[in-house]
Design a protein around this motif. Structure first.
Motif, PDB file in Angstrom:
ATOM      1  N   SER A 279       0.828  -1.208   0.000  1.00  0.00           N
ATOM      2  CA  SER A 279       0.000   0.000   0.000  1.00  0.00           C
ATOM      3  C   SER A 279       0.864   1.260   0.000  1.00  0.00           C
ATOM      4  O   SER A 279       0.560   2.242  -0.686  1.00  0.00           O
ATOM      5  N   ALA A 280       1.961   1.225   0.761  1.00  0.00           N
ATOM      6  CA  ALA A 280       2.840   2.390   0.861  1.00  0.00           C
ATOM      7  C   ALA A 280       3.650   2.611  -0.409  1.00  0.00           C
ATOM      8  O   ALA A 280       3.934   3.758  -0.790  1.00  0.00           O
ATOM      9  N   TYR A 281       4.023   1.515  -1.063  1.00  0.00           N
ATOM     10  CA  TYR A 281       4.897   1.598  -2.239  1.00  0.00           C
ATOM     11  C   TYR A 281       4.299   0.789  -3.399  1.00  0.00           C
ATOM     12  O   TYR A 281       4.819  -0.271  -3.777  1.00  0.00           O
ATOM     13  N   PRO A 282       3.206   1.257  -3.972  1.00  0.00           N
ATOM     14  CA  PRO A 282       2.492   0.470  -4.986  1.00  0.00           C
ATOM     15  C   PRO A 282       3.293   0.217  -6.260  1.00  0.00           C
ATOM     16  O   PRO A 282       3.011  -0.748  -6.981  1.00  0.00           O
ATOM     17  N   ASN A 283       4.275   1.051  -6.560  1.00  0.00           N
ATOM     18  CA  ASN A 283       5.035   0.892  -7.800  1.00  0.00           C
ATOM     19  C   ASN A 283       6.396   0.226  -7.603  1.00  0.00           C
ATOM     20  O   ASN A 283       7.158   0.091  -8.558  1.00  0.00           O
ATOM     21  N   GLN A 284       6.683  -0.170  -6.382  1.00  0.00           N
ATOM     22  CA  GLN A 284       7.957  -0.821  -6.086  1.00  0.00           C
ATOM     23  C   GLN A 284       7.852  -2.322  -6.365  1.00  0.00           C
ATOM     24  O   GLN A 284       6.868  -2.963  -6.000  1.00  0.00           O
ATOM     25  N   LEU A 285       8.864  -2.873  -7.021  1.00  0.00           N
ATOM     26  CA  LEU A 285       8.921  -4.317  -7.216  1.00  0.00           C
ATOM     27  C   LEU A 285       9.464  -4.983  -5.959  1.00  0.00           C
ATOM     28  O   LEU A 285      10.448  -4.527  -5.380  1.00  0.00           O
ATOM     29  N   PHE A 286       8.817  -6.084  -5.570  1.00  0.00           N
ATOM     30  CA  PHE A 286       9.242  -6.846  -4.391  1.00  0.00           C
ATOM     31  C   PHE A 286       9.477  -8.305  -4.762  1.00  0.00           C
ATOM     32  O   PHE A 286       8.670  -8.911  -5.472  1.00  0.00           O
ATOM     33  N   MET A 287      10.560  -8.858  -4.236  1.00  0.00           N
ATOM     34  CA  MET A 287      10.880 -10.275  -4.401  1.00  0.00           C
ATOM     35  C   MET A 287      10.751 -10.974  -3.056  1.00  0.00           C
ATOM     36  O   MET A 287      11.234 -10.479  -2.031  1.00  0.00           O
ATOM     37  N   ALA A 288      10.100 -12.125  -3.047  1.00  0.00           N
ATOM     38  CA  ALA A 288       9.918 -12.912  -1.828  1.00  0.00           C
ATOM     39  C   ALA A 288      10.994 -13.983  -1.737  1.00  0.00           C
ATOM     40  O   ALA A 288      11.065 -14.864  -2.591  1.00  0.00           O
ATOM     41  N   ASP A 289      11.831 -13.892  -0.723  1.00  0.00           N
ATOM     42  CA  ASP A 289      12.818 -14.940  -0.453  1.00  0.00           C
ATOM     43  C   ASP A 289      12.127 -16.017   0.382  1.00  0.00           C
ATOM     44  O   ASP A 289      11.779 -15.784   1.545  1.00  0.00           O
ATOM     45  N   CYS A 290      11.946 -17.193  -0.204  1.00  0.00           N
ATOM     46  CA  CYS A 290      11.156 -18.254   0.428  1.00  0.00           C
ATOM     47  C   CYS A 290      11.998 -19.497   0.680  1.00  0.00           C
ATOM     48  O   CYS A 290      13.078 -19.665   0.104  1.00  0.00           O
ATOM     49  N   SER A 291      11.449 -20.387   1.515  1.00  0.00           N
ATOM     50  CA  SER A 291      12.140 -21.652   1.781  1.00  0.00           C
ATOM     51  C   SER A 291      11.296 -22.867   1.410  1.00  0.00           C
ATOM     52  O   SER A 291      11.829 -23.962   1.261  1.00  0.00           O
ATOM     53  N   THR A 292       9.980 -22.682   1.287  1.00  0.00           N
ATOM     54  CA  THR A 292       9.099 -23.817   0.980  1.00  0.00           C
ATOM     55  C   THR A 292       8.104 -23.446  -0.112  1.00  0.00           C
ATOM     56  O   THR A 292       7.890 -22.266  -0.417  1.00  0.00           O
TER      57      THR A 292
END
Length: 229
Positions: free
Chosen positions: A124-137
């Motif tokens: 919501s705060a950064y609608p145009n920012q790309l985010f990557m999820a570092d996951c383990s499962t």
């Protein structure tokens, strides 16, 4: 969002090189990481993953490549250390990184929140920012995609209690994710050879991050020294 799509297009089916050195490592220095990134660029890398605002700033002055930024920060009582709180996210946004990667595991964060609670606030705060999820499962990656992460990575497979001892690269996990998810799947973690990288692309990954096998001479040297009497 056109800019975001352009960033993702630049790393599609390309190699991203992780240029990182922690304070206790001999290459720890923004100056060195900037040169490391330059060498990776000249070698054919199409993106860089880097840790800390200082390193990121130096790297940006040396290469014009899509940059995945993280801030590693250890907080007492929490095992989440890759961009663990909103504070680190805010710093990365201010610095201006193309993609912000953060721990998206099911572990409790330093502020007591879960990723399900924190990420909607960030989106919501950064609608145009790309985010990557570092996951383990698998479950974590599916949930991250549902939360609205722009891409998911296998980064933390083998590095959490739930996945400790997993063989890396985690071909099984990555194969399941590419078959299920519509968002880009980025392979990361334990990629040691060009042959492994090729196999991962054959599984349908969007791109891959290679770090230690390229940019950590101490660890590379150890592997060779172990076979010498």
């Amino acid at each position: 969002m056109d800019t975001a799509r352009n960033v993702l297009e630049q790393i599609k089916r390309k190699l991203i090189v992780s240029c990182q050195a922690l304070p206790d490592e001999p290459l720890h220095s923004p100056f060195i990481m900037g040169r490391m990134a330059r060498a990776a660029y000249l070698g054919g890398a199409s993106g860089i993953r880097a840790n800390s605002v200082e390193d990121i700033r130096e790297i940006k002055s040396k290469v014009d490549l899509p940059l995945i930024g993280i801030i590693k920060n250890n907080y007492p009582g929490s095992n989440v250390f890759i961009t663990p709180t909103r504070h680190e996210v805010d710093e990365l946004v201010r610095e201006g990184v193309d993609i912000i990667a953060m721990d998206a595991t099911d572990r409790i964060r330093p502020d007591g929140s879960t990723i399900e609670e924190l990420f909607p606030l960030l989106r919501s705060a950064y609608p145009n920012q790309l985010f990557m999820a570092d996951c383990s499962t698998y479950e974590e990656a599916v949930r991250a995609a549902e939360l609205g992460f722009d891409c998911v990575g296998s980064t933390l497979s083998g590095y959490t209690e739930a996945t400790k001892g997993r063989s890396l690269p985690d071909f099984e996990l990555i194969g399941r994710l590419t078959a299920r998810l519509k968002v880009p799947v980025i392979a990361e973690g334990g990629i040691s050879t060009p042959e492994e990288l090729k196999r991962l692309f054959e599984l349908g990954i969007y791109s891959a991050v290679v770090g230690s096998a390229i940019t950590r001479p101490l660890e590379i040297t150890k592997k060779f020294a172990m076979v010498v009497d």
